[in-house]
Design a protein around this motif. Sequence first.
Motif, short mmCIF file in Angstrom:
data_model
loop_
_atom_site.label_atom_id
_atom_site.label_comp_id
_atom_site.label_asym_id
_atom_site.label_seq_id
_atom_site.Cartn_x
_atom_site.Cartn_y
_atom_site.Cartn_z
N LEU A 160 42.23 133.94 -30.79
CA LEU A 160 42.37 132.48 -30.69
C LEU A 160 42.97 131.97 -31.99
O LEU A 160 42.39 132.18 -33.06
N CYS A 161 44.12 131.34 -31.89
CA CYS A 161 44.79 130.87 -33.11
C CYS A 161 45.75 129.74 -32.75
O CYS A 161 46.23 129.68 -31.61
N PRO A 162 46.04 128.85 -33.70
CA PRO A 162 46.91 127.73 -33.36
C PRO A 162 48.35 128.15 -33.05
O PRO A 162 49.09 127.41 -32.41
N ILE A 204 46.10 133.18 -28.01
CA ILE A 204 45.98 131.93 -27.26
C ILE A 204 45.66 130.77 -28.20
O ILE A 204 44.78 130.86 -29.05
N SER A 205 46.39 129.67 -28.00
CA SER A 205 46.09 128.40 -28.67
C SER A 205 45.61 127.42 -27.60
O SER A 205 46.09 127.46 -26.47
N ILE A 206 44.68 126.54 -27.95
CA ILE A 206 44.28 125.54 -26.95
C ILE A 206 45.00 124.22 -27.19
O ILE A 206 44.75 123.24 -26.48
N GLY A 207 45.89 124.15 -28.14
CA GLY A 207 46.66 122.92 -28.32
C GLY A 207 47.27 122.86 -29.70
O GLY A 207 46.90 123.64 -30.59
N LEU A 209 42.04 123.75 -35.65
CA LEU A 209 40.58 123.68 -35.70
C LEU A 209 40.11 124.46 -36.92
O LEU A 209 40.86 125.26 -37.48
N ALA A 222 37.69 127.00 -29.56
CA ALA A 222 38.75 127.42 -28.64
C ALA A 222 38.23 128.51 -27.71
O ALA A 222 38.49 128.49 -26.50
N TYR A 239 47.06 121.59 -32.62
CA TYR A 239 46.26 121.01 -33.69
C TYR A 239 45.47 122.16 -34.29
O TYR A 239 45.30 123.19 -33.64
N GLY A 247 38.08 126.82 -36.92
CA GLY A 247 37.93 128.22 -36.55
C GLY A 247 38.20 128.36 -35.06
O GLY A 247 38.33 127.36 -34.35
N1 ADE Z 1 42.01 128.16 -34.23
C1 ADE Z 1 42.35 127.11 -34.99
N2 ADE Z 1 43.03 126.20 -34.29
C2 ADE Z 1 43.15 126.69 -33.01
C3 ADE Z 1 43.76 126.23 -31.81
N3 ADE Z 1 44.41 125.07 -31.76
N4 ADE Z 1 43.66 127.00 -30.73
C4 ADE Z 1 43.03 128.19 -30.78
N5 ADE Z 1 42.43 128.68 -31.87
C5 ADE Z 1 42.49 127.95 -32.98
#
Ligand code: ADE
Length: 226
Positions: free
Chosen positions: A87-89, A131-134, A138, A144, A136, A140
Amino acid sequence: MIRIDIISVQPALLDSPLGHSIVQRAKDKGLIDIYTHNLKDYGIGPHKQVDDYVYGGGAGMVMRVEPIFACIRGLQKERDYDEVIYLCPDGQQFDQREANKLSLQKNIIMLCGHYKGIDQRIREELITSEISIGDYVLSGGELAAAVVTDAICRLVPGVISDEESALTDSFQDGLLAPPVYTRPSDFEGMKVPDLLLSGNFKKIEEWRLEQAERITRERRPDLLKD
Ligand code: ADE
């Protein structure tokens, strides 16, 4: 039965979102199994270190390879995993199509990032999907991971009843959901559309589809393109 293993340095963040409502009910019914793993248990040295400075300089810390490799490889020794998700932006944007796909899998690992991210070698060697949930950032990946897990769980057959059917959720047919009403039919002069009280289910279905199309055209015309 779907099994989700979530690896995190802050597993307590997952307790509430994954311990109530539909996700908890799915666990109670034995339809999903969710395990959280505290990455600090795999940390290095007396301080159970999981992060370190960025090679080449720069602000922030990076999650180290050893604890993450140890945790994921340990899990992979026990069973085959269909996906190892980070999970990452900067991942692929999560959507209903991806939720549907993941709900058909058996074993999923989710790795929650923290700090400046994870050492690139983990992404290249262990991660099968990001996968990013959007758009922006977070603090951590935990929230997500909770979002993705919730979206998957409600799609697992038997988790939600026909009345709540996931098939009528927004996005499931590529459209946003139509408006809904409940009692009273007249609140301070604000009335429920007569048609919905008529008992004419064919006309009601037509109205719902029209409304769903109208709302989708107004709010999310991009969804109508495919
Ligand atoms: N970790 C930090 N930001 C995130 C995001 N937008 N989606 C998924 N993981 C994240």
